[in-house]
Write an enzyme that holds these catalytic residues in place. Structure first.
Site, PDB file in Angstrom:
ATOM      1  N   ALA A  13    -134.800  65.918  13.165  1.00  0.00           N
ATOM      2  CA  ALA A  13    -133.821  65.521  12.326  1.00  0.00           C
ATOM      3  C   ALA A  13    -132.655  66.056  12.423  1.00  0.00           C
ATOM      4  CB  ALA A  13    -134.310  65.395  11.009  1.00  0.00           C
ATOM      5  N   TYR A  14    -132.472  67.316  12.397  1.00  0.00           N
ATOM      6  CA  TYR A  14    -131.378  68.141  12.522  1.00  0.00           C
ATOM      7  C   TYR A  14    -130.798  67.718  13.946  1.00  0.00           C
ATOM      8  CZ  TYR A  14    -128.398  72.369  12.136  1.00  0.00           C
ATOM      9  OH  TYR A  14    -127.304  72.896  12.280  1.00  0.00           O
TER      10      TYR A  14
END
Ligand SMILES: NC(=O)c1ccc[n+]([C@@H]2O[C@H](COP(=O)([O-])OP(=O)(O)OC[C@H]3O[C@@H](n4cnc5c(N)ncnc54)[C@H](OP(=O)(O)O)[C@@H]3O)[C@@H](O)[C@H]2O)c1
Length: 259
Positions: free
Chosen positions: A163-164
Site C-alpha cells: 500500500a505504501y
C-alpha cells in the site's frame, strides 16, 4: 521572481511573511521541515494528532502554532480555515509530511490498512492541496506545494509494503499532475523522495540488526539520514530559491538509487 529581483541567493531561501502548513509537523521529518521553515522566517501551522508532540514542537519551531487534526478524516476546508485563522492570513506553502507504515505480506495485507495508507499518504494530500490551490488560484496568489515521496517512487525497495509503495508512486504522479495544471499560474508542486531516515517510522525496521545491516550495506554513504537532511531540501522547494523547479521529486538517499 524576475530579473528585477535583486535579492542575494541566500535571501531567496528566506520565507519572511510566508505562511506554511506542515502536516505531520509533530515529529520526525515533518517537524524538522517545520523547523527549517520557521528558521527561514515563515509563520508555520503544525498539523498532527498527538497534542503533546505538537506542543513540544511549538516550543522549538519559531513562529509556530498547533492545529491538531487527523488528515484522514478532517474536512480540508475547515482545516485550511483553522490554519488561516491561526496564522493570520492566506496560506502560501503546504508540506504534506503526515504518514505511517504498515508492513505485511501481500497475501495477508488487510484491506482496511490498504485504505488507511492510501488515505493518509495520497488522498489527504490531494484534498488539502486541491482546496489550497482553489484558494490560491482564486486570489491570484503564488504557492508552493511540497510532497513527501519515497524510494518507492522509483523502485520496489523492500517487500511487505504494497500500500505504501502504491501510495508513494501515486504521490509522484500527483506532483506532476498539479504542476501541469497550476504551474503556469504561479503554483509549483514538487516532492522530496527520502531514502532511509532515522524516525519513529523506521524504528522497528532498524531495531532488527539483520535487516538494518542489510539496508545499511546498500547505502553508499553507509548511514541513515537525519530528518534535518530532508528539511533543507523542503525549504529549497518551498522558497523562491527553486523558482523554476516544478513537477519534480528530488531524491535524497545517500546514493541508494544510483548504486
Ligand atoms: N523515515 C523514513 O525513512 C522515510 C522515508 C521515505 C519517506 N518517508 C515519509 O516521510 C513522512 C514523514 O515520516 P516520518 O519518518 O517523519 O514518520 P514519523 O516520525 O512517524 O512522523 C509521522 C508524522 O505524521 C503524523 N501523522 C500520522 N498519521 C496522521 C494523521 N492521520 N493525521 C495527521 N497526522 C498524522 C504523526 O503524528 P500523529 O501520529 O501524532 O498524528 C507524525 O507527526 C511520511 O510521509 C513518510 O512516508 C519517511
Amino acid at each position: 521572481m524576475n530579473d528585477k529581483d535583486n535579492r542575494s541567493v541566500l535571501d531567496l531561501f528566506r520565507l519572511d511573511g510566508r505562511r506554511v502548513v506542515v502536516t505531520g509537523g509533530g515529529r520526525g521529518i515533518g517537524r524538522a521541515m517545520a523547523q527549517a521553515m520557521g528558521e527561514a522566517g515563515a509563520d508555520v501551522a503544525l498539523v498532527s494528532r498527538t497534542r503533546e508532540q505538537l506542543d513540544a514542537a511549538v516550543g522549538s519551531v519559531p513562529n509556530s502554532v498547533a492545529v491538531p487534526a487527523d488528515v484522514m478524516t478532517v474536512d480540508p476546508v475547515s482545516l485550511l480555515d483553522d490554519c488561516q485563522d491561526a496564522l493570520g492570513g492566506a496560506v502560501d506553502v503546504v508540506v504534506h509530511a503526515a504518514g505511517f507504515q504498515h508492513r505485511q505480506p501481500i497475501v495477508d495485507f488487510p484491506p482496511e490498512q490498504w485504505d488507511r495508507i492510501l488515505s493518509v499518504h495520497l488522498t489527504a494530500p490531494f484534498r488539502i492541496s486541491q482546496e489550497l490551490g482553489r484558494r490560491q488560484l482564486a486570489d491570484g496568489r503564488p504557492g508552493s506545494h511540497v510532497f513527501i515521496g519515497s524510494l518507492n517512487n522509483f523502485q520496489s525497495v523492500v517487500p511487505d509494503i504494497p500500500a505504501y509503495a502504491a501510495a508513494k508512486s501515486g504521490v509522484g504522479a500527483l506532483v506532476r499532475a498539479i504542476s501541469k495544471e497550476w504551474s503556469g499560474r504561479g503554483i509549483r508542486a514538487n516532492g522530496v523522495a527520502p531514502g532511509w531516515v532515522r524516525t519513529e517510522l523506521t524504528e522497528s525496521l532498524f531495531s532488527d540488526r539483520e535487516k538494518a545491516d542489510g539496508i545499511l550495506s546498500r547505502i553508499p554513504m553507509g548511514r541513515l539520514a537525519e530528518p534535518a537532511e530532508m528539511a533543507s531540501v523542503a525549504l529549497f522547494l518551498a522558497s523562491d530559491a527553486s523558482s523554476y523547479i516544478t513537477g519534480q521529486m528530488i531524491v535524497v538517499d545517500g546514493g541508494w538509487t544510483t548504486s
